[in-house]
Write a protein that holds these residues in place. Sequence first.
Motif, PDB file in Angstrom:
ATOM      1  N   THR A  29     -13.143   4.414   3.251  1.00 55.97           N
ATOM      2  CA  THR A  29     -11.816   4.906   2.872  1.00 55.97           C
ATOM      3  C   THR A  29     -10.748   4.438   3.861  1.00 55.97           C
ATOM      4  O   THR A  29      -9.592   4.236   3.475  1.00 55.97           O
ATOM      5  N   ASN A  30     -11.120   4.239   5.131  1.00 55.98           N
ATOM      6  CA  ASN A  30     -10.165   3.681   6.084  1.00 55.98           C
ATOM      7  C   ASN A  30      -9.765   2.263   5.679  1.00 55.98           C
ATOM      8  O   ASN A  30      -8.609   1.855   5.849  1.00 55.98           O
ATOM      9  N   LYS A  31     -10.723   1.531   5.133  1.00 52.62           N
ATOM     10  CA  LYS A  31     -10.434   0.169   4.662  1.00 52.62           C
ATOM     11  C   LYS A  31      -9.470   0.217   3.482  1.00 52.62           C
ATOM     12  O   LYS A  31      -8.519  -0.573   3.410  1.00 52.62           O
ATOM     13  N   ILE A  32      -9.705   1.158   2.561  1.00 53.03           N
ATOM     14  CA  ILE A  32      -8.799   1.308   1.415  1.00 53.03           C
ATOM     15  C   ILE A  32      -7.405   1.680   1.889  1.00 53.03           C
ATOM     16  O   ILE A  32      -6.392   1.172   1.386  1.00 53.03           O
ATOM     17  N   TYR A  33      -7.335   2.592   2.888  1.00 49.03           N
ATOM     18  CA  TYR A  33      -6.040   2.973   3.450  1.00 49.03           C
ATOM     19  C   TYR A  33      -5.301   1.737   3.968  1.00 49.03           C
ATOM     20  O   TYR A  33      -4.111   1.538   3.688  1.00 49.03           O
ATOM     21  N   SER A  34      -6.016   0.903   4.744  1.00 42.34           N
ATOM     22  CA  SER A  34      -5.395  -0.286   5.328  1.00 42.34           C
ATOM     23  C   SER A  34      -4.896  -1.241   4.251  1.00 42.34           C
ATOM     24  O   SER A  34      -3.795  -1.799   4.354  1.00 42.34           O
ATOM     25  N   GLU A  35      -5.707  -1.415   3.207  1.00 38.98           N
ATOM     26  CA  GLU A  35      -5.317  -2.314   2.121  1.00 38.98           C
ATOM     27  C   GLU A  35      -4.092  -1.788   1.385  1.00 38.98           C
ATOM     28  O   GLU A  35      -3.180  -2.553   1.038  1.00 38.98           O
ATOM     29  N   HIS A  36      -4.069  -0.474   1.139  1.00 37.66           N
ATOM     30  CA  HIS A  36      -2.918   0.130   0.458  1.00 37.66           C
ATOM     31  C   HIS A  36      -1.668   0.038   1.330  1.00 37.66           C
ATOM     32  O   HIS A  36      -0.577  -0.275   0.843  1.00 37.66           O
ATOM     33  N   ASP A  38      -1.065  -2.199   3.593  1.00 40.32           N
ATOM     34  CA  ASP A  38      -0.647  -3.601   3.602  1.00 40.32           C
ATOM     35  C   ASP A  38       0.179  -3.931   2.364  1.00 40.32           C
ATOM     36  O   ASP A  38       1.192  -4.639   2.446  1.00 40.32           O
ATOM     37  N   SER A  39      -0.255  -3.421   1.205  1.00 38.41           N
ATOM     38  CA  SER A  39       0.488  -3.701  -0.027  1.00 38.41           C
ATOM     39  C   SER A  39       1.874  -3.059   0.008  1.00 38.41           C
ATOM     40  O   SER A  39       2.854  -3.631  -0.466  1.00 38.41           O
ATOM     41  N   SER A  41       3.561  -2.502   2.769  1.00 37.70           N
ATOM     42  CA  SER A  41       4.359  -3.255   3.741  1.00 37.70           C
ATOM     43  C   SER A  41       4.933  -4.514   3.108  1.00 37.70           C
ATOM     44  O   SER A  41       6.058  -4.918   3.421  1.00 37.70           O
ATOM     45  N   GLN A  42       4.189  -5.114   2.198  1.00 39.07           N
ATOM     46  CA  GLN A  42       4.701  -6.286   1.490  1.00 39.07           C
ATOM     47  C   GLN A  42       5.908  -5.918   0.630  1.00 39.07           C
ATOM     48  O   GLN A  42       6.870  -6.684   0.520  1.00 39.07           O
TER      49      GLN A  42
END
Length: 275
Positions: A29-36, A38-39, A41-42
């Motif tokens: 879930t930490n990985k999902i948090y980071s990916e979300h 990042d999106s 931030s874009q």
Amino acid sequence: MKNRLILLLLTVTIFSACSKKVLSPYAATNKIYSEHADSLSQALLAESPAMLSDSLGKPIPSEWVGTVNFNLRKPNYVIIHYTAQDSTGQTLRTFTLVKPQVSAHYVIGKDGKVVHMLNDYMRAWHAGISKWGSISDMNSCSIGIELDNKGNEPFSTAQMNSLLTLLAKLKKDYNIPTANFIGHGDIAPGRKPDPGILFPWELLAKKGFGYYSDIIIVPAPVNFDSATALRLIGYDTRNLPAAIGAFKRHFVQREDSTRLTQFDLDVLFNVYQKY
């Protein structure tokens, strides 16, 4: 040489096993948090002009010119909740599942451990359908703090010490006004009761987080308009009994009811003058 090789293999095996053991149970879930994040931030970095057209469909001239005067939106309220769950672990699991659609910025356990779950500048889903004063979207302007508590038990000393320390940091970091430290029940009367009648609001007020009634209370005047006073504090009075109940859980804390006694009116008169 053979013994050294066996020893090396054993060391690698043990190290690998230990590494797996210390791997966070929330790694996925930490990985999902980071990916979300990042999106998002874009989206913040996008530099596109507004694509507009008039009533005839003709494009309206537009361009992007970046201003040099800006910063992040900052939270202006802190909303305190209780989890109404069995443990901090259960709450963390709930907040890392998609289906419940709920979250908070912080979770504080009975042992005082503070779990930060969302960047303070991001919008958590903790307030739900709520209203305070003229604000009908509390999620967009607040930080949500969940306390591990079922609502029918005292809050531990360790938990409260951590909460007070966290509140001091948030108040300083974001210059949050004293009046803007409130409970979930205040902004959602009739729907949510937390942090409940057992929560030590008086202690928080003494530390500068929210208001509370004075020890010596001036009696309310005979013509005192309680509904208007509740509304001026911030309560949504469209359901007046629910607003009364929310006020009493926060500022009176003697009984959980929707009826105003003379003592309650005196407390209300005292409190509303602080806002």
